[in-house]
Design an enzyme around this catalytic site. Structure first.
Site, short mmCIF file in Angstrom:
data_model
loop_
_atom_site.label_atom_id
_atom_site.label_comp_id
_atom_site.label_asym_id
_atom_site.label_seq_id
_atom_site.Cartn_x
_atom_site.Cartn_y
_atom_site.Cartn_z
N GLU A 82 35.51 20.14 -49.53
CA GLU A 82 34.97 18.84 -49.92
C GLU A 82 35.75 18.50 -51.18
O GLU A 82 35.81 19.31 -52.11
CB GLU A 82 33.48 18.95 -50.21
CG GLU A 82 32.60 19.11 -48.99
CD GLU A 82 32.62 17.89 -48.08
OE1 GLU A 82 32.93 16.79 -48.56
OE2 GLU A 82 32.33 18.04 -46.89
N THR A 128 42.83 22.95 -57.82
CA THR A 128 43.03 21.71 -58.58
C THR A 128 43.12 21.99 -60.08
O THR A 128 42.58 22.99 -60.56
CB THR A 128 41.84 20.77 -58.30
OG1 THR A 128 41.81 19.75 -59.28
CG2 THR A 128 40.51 21.50 -58.37
N ASP A 129 43.74 21.05 -60.80
CA ASP A 129 43.77 21.17 -62.27
C ASP A 129 42.40 20.88 -62.89
O ASP A 129 42.18 21.17 -64.06
CB ASP A 129 44.84 20.23 -62.87
CG ASP A 129 44.60 18.76 -62.58
OD1 ASP A 129 43.68 18.43 -61.80
OD2 ASP A 129 45.32 17.91 -63.14
N GLU A 130 41.49 20.31 -62.07
CA GLU A 130 40.19 19.92 -62.64
C GLU A 130 39.36 21.12 -63.07
O GLU A 130 38.41 20.98 -63.84
CB GLU A 130 39.42 19.06 -61.63
CG GLU A 130 40.20 17.81 -61.27
CD GLU A 130 39.42 16.76 -60.50
OE1 GLU A 130 38.19 16.72 -60.64
OE2 GLU A 130 40.05 15.99 -59.76
N TYR A 153 32.22 19.22 -58.21
CA TYR A 153 33.45 19.49 -57.44
C TYR A 153 34.29 20.56 -58.14
O TYR A 153 34.64 21.58 -57.56
CB TYR A 153 34.27 18.20 -57.26
CG TYR A 153 35.71 18.46 -56.82
CD1 TYR A 153 35.99 19.01 -55.57
CD2 TYR A 153 36.79 18.15 -57.66
CE1 TYR A 153 37.30 19.26 -55.16
CE2 TYR A 153 38.10 18.39 -57.26
CZ TYR A 153 38.35 18.95 -56.01
OH TYR A 153 39.65 19.19 -55.62
N LYS A 157 35.31 24.42 -57.04
CA LYS A 157 36.70 24.88 -56.87
C LYS A 157 36.97 26.07 -57.81
O LYS A 157 37.62 27.04 -57.44
CB LYS A 157 37.70 23.75 -57.15
CG LYS A 157 37.72 22.64 -56.12
CD LYS A 157 38.12 23.08 -54.72
CE LYS A 157 39.57 23.48 -54.59
NZ LYS A 157 39.94 23.74 -53.17
N PRO A 285 29.02 10.07 -64.67
CA PRO A 285 28.66 11.16 -65.58
C PRO A 285 29.70 12.28 -65.55
O PRO A 285 30.32 12.53 -64.50
CB PRO A 285 27.31 11.65 -65.03
CG PRO A 285 27.11 11.00 -63.71
CD PRO A 285 28.08 9.89 -63.55
N1 LIG Z 1 43.74 15.25 -53.43
C1 LIG Z 1 44.13 15.76 -54.57
O1 LIG Z 1 44.58 15.01 -55.46
C2 LIG Z 1 44.08 17.24 -54.83
C3 LIG Z 1 44.69 17.75 -55.98
C4 LIG Z 1 44.69 19.14 -56.19
C5 LIG Z 1 44.09 19.98 -55.27
N2 LIG Z 1 43.48 19.46 -54.16
C6 LIG Z 1 42.88 20.40 -53.20
O2 LIG Z 1 43.68 20.33 -52.01
C7 LIG Z 1 42.86 20.55 -50.86
C8 LIG Z 1 43.03 19.39 -49.90
O3 LIG Z 1 42.65 18.18 -50.56
P1 LIG Z 1 42.74 16.78 -49.81
O4 LIG Z 1 42.78 15.74 -50.85
O5 LIG Z 1 43.78 16.84 -48.77
O6 LIG Z 1 41.30 16.77 -49.13
P2 LIG Z 1 40.76 15.92 -47.90
O7 LIG Z 1 39.33 15.65 -48.24
O8 LIG Z 1 41.67 14.80 -47.56
O9 LIG Z 1 40.85 16.96 -46.68
C9 LIG Z 1 39.98 18.04 -46.56
C10 LIG Z 1 40.06 18.54 -45.12
O10 LIG Z 1 39.20 19.67 -45.01
C11 LIG Z 1 38.44 19.54 -43.83
N3 LIG Z 1 37.16 20.21 -44.02
C12 LIG Z 1 36.17 19.87 -44.91
N4 LIG Z 1 35.14 20.71 -44.77
C13 LIG Z 1 35.48 21.61 -43.81
C14 LIG Z 1 34.81 22.72 -43.23
N5 LIG Z 1 33.57 23.07 -43.61
N6 LIG Z 1 35.45 23.44 -42.28
C15 LIG Z 1 36.71 23.09 -41.89
N7 LIG Z 1 37.37 22.03 -42.38
C16 LIG Z 1 36.75 21.29 -43.32
C17 LIG Z 1 38.27 18.04 -43.63
O11 LIG Z 1 37.96 17.70 -42.28
C18 LIG Z 1 39.62 17.52 -44.09
O12 LIG Z 1 40.53 17.47 -43.01
C19 LIG Z 1 41.43 20.72 -51.38
O13 LIG Z 1 41.16 22.10 -51.47
C20 LIG Z 1 41.47 20.10 -52.77
O14 LIG Z 1 40.52 20.70 -53.61
C21 LIG Z 1 43.46 18.11 -53.92
#
Ligand SMILES: NC(=O)c1ccc[n+]([C@@H]2O[C@H](COP(=O)([O-])OP(=O)(O)OC[C@H]3O[C@@H](n4cnc5c(N)ncnc54)[C@H](O)[C@@H]3O)[C@@H](O)[C@H]2O)c1
Length: 346
Positions: A82, A128-130, A153, A157, A285
């Site tokens: 998520e 994530t950097d968060e 979130y 993470k 928040p």
């Molecule tokens: N988007 C960003 O800017 C960013 C930056 C740094 C790190 N991240 C990390 O990268 C990863 C991907 O991020 P994103 O932006 O592509 O996310 P996204 O929300 O676009 O994709 C998440 C995917 O995970 C799947 N998923 C969710 N719950 C699931 C479950 N219980 N079982 C199986 N699949 C499930 C969803 O169907 C989706 O395809 C995450 O771990 C996020 O924390 C994201």
């Protein structure tokens, strides 16, 4: 190899890069297809022999164990999560379930199914950097910055990162964690800032900017993130963390203004038309003021750096959304409308 969350935004770029670059790998994309997962993102890969899709929930411990035993994955890149801070404020438990318990299920499946010497194994966890919390006016997050998460979130993470590291220390499971800054690019679900605003500008809807708009983020083009993951997966050191960032800090309001100008140009609208849609709304928040990544470790050790400037990446992103209106319409129908009204009150 197993890639989780491959139907999502970043995951789909990672899956494509691996499927095309490594025809000798058997790549299994495991995704539950939540609102954020979309198989249309991977339509072009359907006929590749080295690509397979599995619909499954990482929260389903039994099923994850069964799949590990059946397919004998050697390596995993774990992206399923998520991923939206605003949603985590409304429903924190959903984030604990998927991001913490889901990651634990994968770690346990690896521990139970991989051989004791872990010779050919890797648990690559995407984070994530968060997790590092918020910076003041100066300074950068390095790999040794203490974790200090502020949103449900980022707390979820951070927790998953700790478990990955702990499984490495306790059971020797080889892992790599990468903590990346904000991504943008094609295929991002329009709840995140850039695609949300592109969509709103197309539809001439208001552009809701939180607080004073001075929140600062470091932006990275998603395809550059995928290249960094490929490099780290193949050449990174096990039991290590790498920060990934764009060397590209922007205050939200400046980014939105740049986007408005680029969109006016692309849509043949008078300059200033889109800026008139900017509306400041009540802050959320626990909003972190500033994130900025020091990505020098991956640059020095692995020779990675971003390949496009922000302006180039943004233009490619806008072009993609304008050329893929059907994708945008599909993902913004139905539930998206309810979500939008609840979160932005309009
Ligand atoms: N988007 C960003 O800017 C960013 C930056 C740094 C790190 N991240 C990390 O990268 C990863 C991907 O991020 P994103 O932006 O592509 O996310 P996204 O929300 O676009 O994709 C998440 C995917 O995970 C799947 N998923 C969710 N719950 C699931 C479950 N219980 N079982 C199986 N699949 C499930 C969803 O169907 C989706 O395809 C995450 O771990 C996020 O924390 C994201």
């Amino acid at each position: 190899m197993l890639i989780t969350g491959g139907a999502g935004f970043i995951g789909s770029h990672v899956v494509r890069l691996f499927v095309i670059n490594y025809p000798e790998y058997h790549i299994y994309n495991l995704d539950m297809l939540t609102y954020a997962g979309n198989l249309e993102n991977l339509k072009d890969l359907e006929n590749f022999k080295n690509y397979h899709f599995i619909r499954a929930d990482i929260n389903d411990e039994k099923e994850i164990n069964r799949l590990f035993a059946k397919y004998r994955f050697d390596k995993i890149i774990h992206l399923a999560a998520e991923s939206h801070v605003d949603r985590s404020i409304t429903d924190p438990l959903a984030f604990v379930k998927t991001n913490v318990i889901g990651t634990m299920n994968l770690l346990n499946a690896a521990k139970n199914n991989w051989p004791e010497d872990f010779k050919d194994n890797l648990f690559y966890h995407i984070s994530t950097d968060e997790v590092y919390g918020s910076l003041g006016e100066t300074g950068l997050f390095t790999e040794t910055t203490a974790y200090d998460p502020n949103s449900p979130y980022s707390a979820s993470k951070a927790s998953s990162d700790h478990f990955v590291r702990a499984y490495g220390e306790t059971y020797n499971i080889p892992y790599i964690i990468t903590n990346c800054s904000n991504n943008y690019g094609p295929n991002q679900f329009p709840e995140k800032l850039i695609p949300l605003f592109i969509n709103n500008i197309i539809e001439e809807k208001k552009l809701p900017v939180y607080g004073d708009g001075k929140y600062t983020r470091d932006w990275l083009y998603v395809k550059d993130h995928a290249v960094a993951i490929d490099l780290t997966f193949h050449k990174g050191k096990n039991y290590c963390t790498y920060n990934i960032g764009g060397f590209n800090e922007w205050q939200n309001i400046d980014l939105v203004k740049l986007l408005c100008d680029l969109m006016d140009d692309k849509l043949d609208r008078k300059k200033g038309t889109s800026k008139a849609l900017i509306t400041y709304i009540k802050d959320r928040p626990g909003h972190d003021k500033r994130y900025a990544i020091d990505a020098n470790k991956i640059k020095k050790e692995l020779g990675w750096k971003p390949s496009v400037t922000f302006e180039e990446g943004l233009e490619q992103t806008i072009d993609w959304y304008l050329a893929n209106k059907k994708w945008l319409n599909n993902v913004t129908s139905g539930d998206y409308q309810n979500y939008y009204t609840t979160h932005y009150n309009s």
